[in-house]
Design a protein around this motif. Structure first.
Motif, PDB file in Angstrom:
ATOM      1  N   HIS A   1      14.691   5.987 -13.224  1.00 54.42           N
ATOM      2  CA  HIS A   1      15.594   4.852 -13.445  1.00 54.42           C
ATOM      3  C   HIS A   1      15.562   3.841 -12.294  1.00 54.42           C
ATOM      4  O   HIS A   1      16.154   2.769 -12.401  1.00 54.42           O
ATOM      5  N   MET A   2      14.850   4.166 -11.193  1.00 59.67           N
ATOM      6  CA  MET A   2      14.722   3.241 -10.080  1.00 59.67           C
ATOM      7  C   MET A   2      13.377   2.519 -10.070  1.00 59.67           C
ATOM      8  O   MET A   2      13.126   1.657  -9.227  1.00 59.67           O
ATOM      9  N   LEU A   3      12.494   2.849 -11.006  1.00 60.99           N
ATOM     10  CA  LEU A   3      11.176   2.236 -11.022  1.00 60.99           C
ATOM     11  C   LEU A   3      11.229   0.738 -11.297  1.00 60.99           C
ATOM     12  O   LEU A   3      10.381  -0.023 -10.813  1.00 60.99           O
ATOM     13  N   SER A   4      12.213   0.292 -12.056  1.00 57.80           N
ATOM     14  CA  SER A   4      12.325  -1.147 -12.322  1.00 57.80           C
ATOM     15  C   SER A   4      12.617  -1.917 -11.036  1.00 57.80           C
ATOM     16  O   SER A   4      12.172  -3.056 -10.867  1.00 57.80           O
ATOM     17  N   ASP A   5      13.362  -1.302 -10.110  1.00 56.56           N
ATOM     18  CA  ASP A   5      13.634  -1.951  -8.827  1.00 56.56           C
ATOM     19  C   ASP A   5      12.370  -2.008  -7.970  1.00 56.56           C
ATOM     20  O   ASP A   5      12.117  -3.007  -7.296  1.00 56.56           O
ATOM     21  N   LEU A   6      11.575  -0.938  -8.006  1.00 55.98           N
ATOM     22  CA  LEU A   6      10.301  -0.962  -7.285  1.00 55.98           C
ATOM     23  C   LEU A   6       9.383  -2.036  -7.860  1.00 55.98           C
ATOM     24  O   LEU A   6       8.693  -2.742  -7.128  1.00 55.98           O
TER      25      LEU A   6
ATOM     26  N   LEU B   1       0.815  -1.213   0.000  1.00 57.89           N
ATOM     27  CA  LEU B   1       0.000   0.000   0.000  1.00 57.89           C
ATOM     28  C   LEU B   1       0.851   1.266   0.000  1.00 57.89           C
ATOM     29  O   LEU B   1       0.372   2.349  -0.343  1.00 57.89           O
ATOM     30  N   ILE B   2       2.110   1.137   0.390  1.00 59.93           N
ATOM     31  CA  ILE B   2       3.039   2.271   0.378  1.00 59.93           C
ATOM     32  C   ILE B   2       3.590   2.515  -1.032  1.00 59.93           C
ATOM     33  O   ILE B   2       3.916   3.641  -1.404  1.00 59.93           O
ATOM     34  N   LEU B   3       3.663   1.461  -1.830  1.00 67.63           N
ATOM     35  CA  LEU B   3       4.351   1.539  -3.125  1.00 67.63           C
ATOM     36  C   LEU B   3       3.828   2.616  -4.073  1.00 67.63           C
ATOM     37  O   LEU B   3       4.633   3.295  -4.728  1.00 67.63           O
ATOM     38  N   PRO B   4       2.503   2.811  -4.202  1.00 65.20           N
ATOM     39  CA  PRO B   4       2.043   3.866  -5.124  1.00 65.20           C
ATOM     40  C   PRO B   4       2.638   5.239  -4.813  1.00 65.20           C
ATOM     41  O   PRO B   4       3.031   5.973  -5.717  1.00 65.20           O
ATOM     42  N   GLY B   5       2.723   5.575  -3.525  1.00 65.38           N
ATOM     43  CA  GLY B   5       3.334   6.844  -3.149  1.00 65.38           C
ATOM     44  C   GLY B   5       4.816   6.883  -3.455  1.00 65.38           C
ATOM     45  O   GLY B   5       5.369   7.938  -3.797  1.00 65.38           O
TER      46      GLY B   5
ATOM     47  N   GLU C   1      -4.220  -2.641  -6.206  1.00 70.67           N
ATOM     48  CA  GLU C   1      -3.999  -1.202  -6.048  1.00 70.67           C
ATOM     49  C   GLU C   1      -2.574  -0.821  -6.457  1.00 70.67           C
ATOM     50  O   GLU C   1      -2.371   0.119  -7.235  1.00 70.67           O
ATOM     51  N   ALA C   2      -1.597  -1.535  -5.929  1.00 70.56           N
ATOM     52  CA  ALA C   2      -0.204  -1.222  -6.260  1.00 70.56           C
ATOM     53  C   ALA C   2       0.090  -1.533  -7.721  1.00 70.56           C
ATOM     54  O   ALA C   2       0.891  -0.851  -8.373  1.00 70.56           O
ATOM     55  N   GLY C   3      -0.579  -2.567  -8.243  1.00 69.47           N
ATOM     56  CA  GLY C   3      -0.333  -2.973  -9.625  1.00 69.47           C
ATOM     57  C   GLY C   3      -0.737  -1.929 -10.636  1.00 69.47           C
ATOM     58  O   GLY C   3      -0.187  -1.878 -11.743  1.00 69.47           O
ATOM     59  N   ILE C   4      -1.690  -1.082 -10.294  1.00 69.69           N
ATOM     60  CA  ILE C   4      -2.093   0.002 -11.188  1.00 69.69           C
ATOM     61  C   ILE C   4      -0.893   0.882 -11.519  1.00 69.69           C
ATOM     62  O   ILE C   4      -0.749   1.378 -12.639  1.00 69.69           O
TER      63      ILE C   4
END
Length: 215
Positions: free
Chosen positions: A148-153, A136-140, A203-206
Motif C-alpha cells: 500500500h506504500m508503493l504508490s508513494d514510492l 538506484l536505491i528505489l528498486p531495493g 533501471e528504477a522504472g522497471i
C-alpha cells in the motif's frame, strides 16, 4: 526582512514556512533561485521515499526486512542532508552573482560573478548525481516496502526524475552564459549527467513505472 537577509546572508531554506518560500520565489525580484527550489523539491521527494520505508518498517515484524529498511532509511537521511546543503550552496552562488560588491568572496566584481556562475553549474550538477543515488536505491526499496506504500514510492520516482531533468535544463542555461571557450567542457558534463540520469530512471522504472508510461 527577507530582502535584507538575502542581501547579507544566504537564507536557511529549511527554516522558512511554505508560505515564506512561495512568497520569496514569486516576487518580481526573487530571493531564491530556480535551482535551489528544484533541489528542494528533490529533497521532498526523498522525504516521500523515507515515509514509505518508515511506515513499512513500523508494520513489519520480520527481522530481515526491518534490517534492510533501517539501513536504507539511514542512507536516505544522509542523502537528504547532502541535497539540502546543495540547495543552500546554489542560493549562495546566486547571491554572489547578484550582489558581488557585498560578497564574502575575494576578487573584483567580474571575477566574483564568473566564479559564482561556475558554482551555479557545478553545484546543481552535483545534486543530479545525488538524485541518481536515490533512484538506484528505489528498486531495493520496492522489495521490502508494503504494497500500500508503493504508490508513494512511484510518486517519489516521478518527482525525482522531474527535478533532475529540471536541474539539468537550468544548468544548460547557465552554461550558455559562460564565455564560448568554456562552454564545451561543461556541456560535456551535462551530457554525461544526463546519460547517468537516463540509465538510473530506466533501471528504477522497471520496478516503479506504471504500465504504459513513457516517462
Amino acid at each position: 526582512m527577507l530582502i535584507s537577509l538575502a542581501l547579507k546572508d544566504t537564507p536557511d531554506i529549511w527554516s522558512l514556512s511554505l508560505k515564506e518560500l512561495t512568497d520569496i520565489t514569486t516576487k518580481n525580484r526573487p530571493d531564491i533561485t530556480g535551482g535551489s527550489l528544484v533541489i528542494t523539491s528533490a529533497c521532498l521527494a526523498v522525504a516521500l521515499v523515507r515515509m514509505s520505508l518508515e511506515v513499512s518498517r513500523k508494520t513489519t515484524s520480520e527481522t530481515e526486512p526491518r534490517k534492510h529498511l533501517s539501513e536504507e532509511i539511514a542512507i536516505l537521511r544522509k542523502i537528504q542532508k547532502r541535497l539540502s546543503k546543495t540547495a543552500e550552496e546554489d542560493l549562495a552562488a546566486f547571491n554572489a552573482y547578484r550582489y558581488p560588491s557585498i560578497s564574502k568572496k575575494n576578487g573584483n566584481k567580474q571575477e566574483i560573478q564568473r566564479q559564482a556562475l561556475v558554482d551555479a553549474i557545478k553545484i546543481p550538477l552535483a545534486s543530479v548525481l545525488i538524485i541518481v543515488e536515490v533512484l538506484l536505491i528505489l528498486p531495493g526499496c520496492v522489495t521490502y516496502c508494503k504494497p500500500h506504500m508503493l504508490s508513494d514510492l512511484r510518486a517519489a520516482f516521478f518527482m525525482l526524475g522531474g527535478a533532475a531533468q529540471g536541474i539539468l535544463s537550468l544548468v544548460e542555461s547557465n552554461v550558455g552564459l559562460l564565455p564560448e571557450e568554456q562552454q564545451a567542457g561543461y556541456s560535456e558534463q551535462v551530457a554525461t549527467q544526463s546519460k547517468r540520469l537516463l540509465d538510473a530512471l530506466t533501471e528504477a522504472g522497471i520496478y516503479l513505472r506504471p504500465s504504459g508510461s513513457n516517462f
